[in-house]
Design a protein around this motif. Structure first.
Motif, PDB file in Angstrom:
ATOM      1  N   GLU A  98      35.998  23.038 -46.270  1.00  0.00           N
ATOM      2  CA  GLU A  98      35.045  21.969 -46.615  1.00  0.00           C
ATOM      3  C   GLU A  98      34.503  22.167 -48.027  1.00  0.00           C
ATOM      4  N   THR A  99      34.337  23.433 -48.372  1.00  0.00           N
ATOM      5  CA  THR A  99      33.777  23.744 -49.687  1.00  0.00           C
ATOM      6  C   THR A  99      34.701  24.719 -50.392  1.00  0.00           C
ATOM      7  N   GLY A 100      34.336  25.118 -51.610  1.00  0.00           N
ATOM      8  CA  GLY A 100      35.141  26.064 -52.361  1.00  0.00           C
ATOM      9  C   GLY A 100      35.716  25.395 -53.582  1.00  0.00           C
ATOM     10  N   VAL A 101      36.801  25.974 -54.078  1.00  0.00           N
ATOM     11  CA  VAL A 101      37.426  25.414 -55.280  1.00  0.00           C
ATOM     12  C   VAL A 101      38.001  24.042 -54.944  1.00  0.00           C
ATOM     13  N   GLU A 102      37.823  23.112 -55.854  1.00  0.00           N
ATOM     14  CA  GLU A 102      38.355  21.767 -55.644  1.00  0.00           C
ATOM     15  C   GLU A 102      39.692  21.613 -56.348  1.00  0.00           C
ATOM     16  N   LEU A 103      40.662  21.070 -55.612  1.00  0.00           N
ATOM     17  CA  LEU A 103      42.005  20.882 -56.182  1.00  0.00           C
ATOM     18  C   LEU A 103      42.464  19.460 -55.857  1.00  0.00           C
ATOM     19  N   PRO A 104      42.552  18.589 -56.846  1.00  0.00           N
ATOM     20  CA  PRO A 104      42.966  17.219 -56.558  1.00  0.00           C
ATOM     21  C   PRO A 104      44.489  17.091 -56.469  1.00  0.00           C
ATOM     22  N   ILE A 105      44.968  16.360 -55.457  1.00  0.00           N
ATOM     23  CA  ILE A 105      46.405  16.064 -55.382  1.00  0.00           C
ATOM     24  C   ILE A 105      46.609  14.583 -55.118  1.00  0.00           C
ATOM     25  N   THR A 106      47.780  14.107 -55.501  1.00  0.00           N
ATOM     26  CA  THR A 106      48.184  12.746 -55.172  1.00  0.00           C
ATOM     27  C   THR A 106      49.083  12.816 -53.945  1.00  0.00           C
ATOM     28  N   VAL A 107      48.744  12.047 -52.933  1.00  0.00           N
ATOM     29  CA  VAL A 107      49.462  12.142 -51.662  1.00  0.00           C
ATOM     30  C   VAL A 107      50.824  11.444 -51.765  1.00  0.00           C
ATOM     31  N   ASP A 108      51.875  12.134 -51.287  1.00  0.00           N
ATOM     32  CA  ASP A 108      53.198  11.505 -51.172  1.00  0.00           C
ATOM     33  C   ASP A 108      53.422  11.012 -49.746  1.00  0.00           C
ATOM     34  N   VAL A 109      53.281  11.925 -48.807  1.00  0.00           N
ATOM     35  CA  VAL A 109      53.496  11.607 -47.402  1.00  0.00           C
ATOM     36  C   VAL A 109      52.484  12.386 -46.578  1.00  0.00           C
ATOM     37  N   ALA A 110      52.087  11.821 -45.457  1.00  0.00           N
ATOM     38  CA  ALA A 110      51.277  12.590 -44.524  1.00  0.00           C
ATOM     39  C   ALA A 110      52.022  12.648 -43.197  1.00  0.00           C
ATOM     40  N   GLU A 111      52.297  13.889 -42.738  1.00  0.00           N
ATOM     41  CA  GLU A 111      52.984  14.057 -41.455  1.00  0.00           C
ATOM     42  C   GLU A 111      51.947  14.343 -40.394  1.00  0.00           C
ATOM     43  N   GLN A 112      51.826  13.450 -39.414  1.00  0.00           N
ATOM     44  CA  GLN A 112      50.841  13.674 -38.364  1.00  0.00           C
ATOM     45  C   GLN A 112      51.497  14.322 -37.168  1.00  0.00           C
ATOM     46  N   LEU A 113      51.007  15.502 -36.786  1.00  0.00           N
ATOM     47  CA  LEU A 113      51.608  16.239 -35.679  1.00  0.00           C
ATOM     48  C   LEU A 113      50.679  16.280 -34.479  1.00  0.00           C
ATOM     49  N   GLY A 114      49.713  15.382 -34.427  1.00  0.00           N
ATOM     50  CA  GLY A 114      48.769  15.421 -33.317  1.00  0.00           C
ATOM     51  C   GLY A 114      47.495  16.120 -33.737  1.00  0.00           C
ATOM     52  N   SER A 115      47.428  17.428 -33.425  1.00  0.00           N
ATOM     53  CA  SER A 115      46.190  18.137 -33.726  1.00  0.00           C
ATOM     54  C   SER A 115      46.005  18.321 -35.227  1.00  0.00           C
ATOM     55  N   THR A 116      47.101  18.497 -35.942  1.00  0.00           N
ATOM     56  CA  THR A 116      46.974  18.694 -37.390  1.00  0.00           C
ATOM     57  C   THR A 116      47.833  17.676 -38.121  1.00  0.00           C
ATOM     58  N   THR A 117      47.557  17.566 -39.413  1.00  0.00           N
ATOM     59  CA  THR A 117      48.353  16.706 -40.277  1.00  0.00           C
ATOM     60  C   THR A 117      48.780  17.533 -41.478  1.00  0.00           C
ATOM     61  N   TYR A 118      50.040  17.422 -41.866  1.00  0.00           N
ATOM     62  CA  TYR A 118      50.473  18.077 -43.084  1.00  0.00           C
ATOM     63  C   TYR A 118      50.580  17.037 -44.180  1.00  0.00           C
ATOM     64  N   VAL A 119      49.807  17.241 -45.235  1.00  0.00           N
ATOM     65  CA  VAL A 119      49.822  16.311 -46.356  1.00  0.00           C
ATOM     66  C   VAL A 119      50.730  16.871 -47.437  1.00  0.00           C
ATOM     67  N   HIS A 120      51.758  16.114 -47.786  1.00  0.00           N
ATOM     68  CA  HIS A 120      52.634  16.506 -48.886  1.00  0.00           C
ATOM     69  C   HIS A 120      52.166  15.768 -50.124  1.00  0.00           C
TER      70      HIS A 120
END
Ligand SMILES: Nc1ncnc2c1ncn2[C@@H]1O[C@H](COP(=O)(O)OP(=O)(O)O)[C@@H](O)[C@H]1O
Ligand SMILES: [Mg+2]
Lengths: 352, 277
Positions: free
Chosen positions: A286-308
């Protein structure tokens, strides 16, 4: 005293060196996994321990005895092959009792050992069948049963689950773990699958191109990799890597983001280039170093999502996320704790 | 191809013409022999090609008893069975060694065996004959069994080696780890696994040995095997064709029976030779 000891063991086929001097100690009852990419020499190393491959140089000791020139059957090992290596013309029972029959054990001893192994592996119903009448998982169990009946000091497994489908693989993995708990024999297990290595091993040996990259418990390798190769190989999805510029003794800059690393023991030389690594599961703070990315794809696996996504520099990043998935081309701010960052020098060696 | 197009149908027709001629040319001699074996000599001279009028089995009886085909038959059976058994044992042992075991110069040995495949029997007849005399094996069935084995062994070893080389190595390795001795690995793993190739070899070698005239003529001079005996039924000036036909039918019968029994294995066995070497 170690049960199995490799001392600078080497293997060459003619002029090609395949194993470049490996030293290793394996304790009684340990579950050791050799893991590494295909072609790195895992099978060769295992087969040298089994006695199926000659040792070009160095020593192999099992139970304190030098075994380099002993016959495979005199080494107290049993092996489970990737292809199962069951005899198609023999029944399950005959396959399992083959070794005992060949060495002339008494009939009632054979019957007793086969039925015990069959009950451990739930093969009782199948004893009269031929291998062709079994499913992949059942064949695998017969192959393991053939190893069990000989009650070896050391079990050797060469990618035993590679020919199974994903679901069965998970199931058999659990069974092998249980088996190790029940039998408590020493087991050496070869796989290219880091998940198998992580879940099964007491200790993992990471191999690359015939060299040991690191030896340690699964958690040690995960938390504290010695180099970028181990860091990238252990963990799934794999660790993200990005180029970083050193801006101070304990500060770097990644894709324009300044990162302070107060825990670093080494003082960095300002102006040099290093490699910055962070695991996807550490990018959802939630906090800490901020790193901005531009989303290519989001893989939704149910409990978690992997953002590429991609960094400003174009480098690819995978981040784990809980909750709603971002949409493609969104810009997302990732947060991470700098203590989870791992630094590697130009040669891929860890900077601690 | 459930429904062949018009063009494909025409192609099929064109192909079927030479095939039919080929089939006829194979079937006709069989018909000729069977048909004439049932005629008496007079009937044959009066009508060579027509269908038999008064079938008689006299020719068979005469060939079997008066022309000594019964002893020749026994000679053939003994030498063929002996040679085929020896060939199977030796070639599967040699194939096992060459394909699976590691020992110095095994590639060279395999190449020498391959090379000997290319030497026709006729080229080595004289030294072969001298060797047989030198060993005192002339006019013995043992001599003929050994000769057949020697001449047909290179091909048999080649076939078994390529077949065994195609089997997964792990089968042998698993047996070695389990403590099986080499000879046990051979008997309990290689022989049963090699069944298709061994059946093919058994049939081919039976055919070669049974039909051989040349080697038998040299080695078993005063006793004769069946094929030599039949060749001798041909007179210098006149030949009793019905008698000869009966002999041929008698000689072919065991092979035909073998073919009928092993039909399926023969067809699947033909592919065996195509395994990588
Ligand atoms: N018989 C052989 N002759 C030559 N090279 C071999 C032989 N067996 C294996 N190798 C080589 O040794 C390396 C390691 O092979 P292997 O131990 O099977 O790898 P892994 O099991 O890790 O995938 C590979 O590069 C392979 O090409
Ligand atoms: Mg391998």
């Amino acid at each position: 005293m170690a049960q199995i000891e490799l001392k600078d063991v080497r293997k060459s086929y003619g002029a090609t060196d395949v194993i470049h001097g490996i030293s290793l100690e394996i304790e009684q009852g340990e579950f050791v996994v050799f893991v590494g990419p295909s072609g790195c020499g895992k099978s060769t190393l295992l087969r040298m321990i089994a006695g199926l491959e000659e040792i070009s140089d160095g020593d192999l000791e099992i139970g304190g005895k030098r075994m380099n020139d002993e016959e495979p059957s005199d080494r107290g090992v049993a092996m489970v092959f990737q292809s199962y290596a069951l005899y198609p013309h023999m029944s399950v029972a005959d396959n399992m009792s083959f070794g005992l029959r060949m060495t002339g054990r008494p009939k009632d001893e054979i019957a007793e050992k086969v039925s015990r192994a069959a009950s451990i592996l739930q093969l009782e119903e199948l004893l009269a069948r031929k291998p062709a009448q079994l499913s992949g998982g059942q064949r695998q169990r017969v192959a393991i049963g053939r190893a069990i009946v000989r009650n070896p000091d050391v079990f050797l497994f060469d990618e035993p689950l590679s020919n199974l489908d994903a679901e069965l693989r998970v199931q058999m993995r659990v069974e092998i773990a249980k088996l190790h708990n029940t039998l408590a024999n020493t087991m050496i297990y070869v796989t290219h699958d880091q998940t198998e290595a992580m879940t099964l091993a007491d200790r993992i040996v990471v191999l690359r191109a015939g060299i040991v990259e690191q030896v340690g418990t699964p958690l040690e390798l995960y938390e504290n990799p010695d180099n970028a190769f181990v860091a990238g190989f252990i963990g799934s999805p794999r660790m993200n890597f990005a180029r970083a510029k050193v801006t101070g003794p304990r500060a770097i800059e990644v894709a324009g983001v300044a990162i302070a690393l107060p825990d670093l023991a080494t003082e960095l030389a300002t102006g040099t280039e290093v490699s910055f690594g962070i695991r996807p599961e550490h990018l959802h703070a939630e906090t800490g170093v901020e790193l901005p990315i531009t989303v290519d794809v989001a893989e939704q696996l149910g409990s978690t999502t992997y953002v590429h996504g991609t960094l400003a520099t174009g480098e690819v990043v995978i981040a784990e996320r809980r909750g709603t998935a971002p949409r493609p081309r969104d810009t997302v701010l990732l947060h991470f704790d700098p203590r989870h960052a791992r630094l590697f020098d130009a040669d891929g060696m860890r900077i601690r | 191809m459930a429904t062949a197009g018009k063009k494909e149908k025409r192609v099929l027709w064109i192909i079927s013409i030479p095939m039919a001629i080929l089939a006829l040319s194979c079937v006709y001699p069989v018909y000729f022999a069977l048909n004439n074996a049932l005629k008496d000599n007079r009937g044959y001279i009066l009508d060579r090609f027509g269908l038999v009028q008064n079938p008689t089995f006299d020719n068979f009886v005469q060939a079997w008893t008066r022309s000594n085909l019964d002893t020749y038959f026994l000679n053939s059976v003994v030498t063929t069975v002996g040679a085929v058994a020896l060939l199977l044992v030796v070639s599967s042992l040699a194939g096992f060694a060459l394909a699976v075991l590691r020992f110095p110069m095994r590639r060279l040995i395999f190449i020498v065996i391959l090379a000997s495949l290319m030497i026709p029997v006729q080229v080595v007849l004289v030294p072969f004959y001298q060797t047989i005399i030198g060993l005192g094996l002339l006019n013995t069935r043992t001599g003929l069994i050994i000769s057949y084995t020697a001449f047909f062994l290179p091909f048999s070893v080649y076939l078994m080696t390529s077949f065994y080389a195609g089997l997964p190595r792990e089968l042998v390795e698993a047996a070695r780890i389990d403590g099986a001795k080499l000879i046990q690995v051979w008997w309990y793993v290689m022989v049963p696994m090699g069944r298709p190739a061994l059946i093919t070899l058994g049939i081919l070698n039976t055919l070669y040995c049974w039909n051989d005239v040349l080697i038998s003529l040299l080695v078993l001079q005063d006793q004769r095997t069946l094929m030599v005996g039949i060749a001798a039924l041909r007179g210098e000036y006149t030949t009793n064709v019905p008698l000869l036909s009966a002999g041929i039918v008698l000689a072919a019968a065991p092979i035909v029976i073998l073919y009928i029994i092993f039909q399926r294995q023969i067809v699947s066995g033909i592919a065996v030779g195509a395994v990588k070497g």
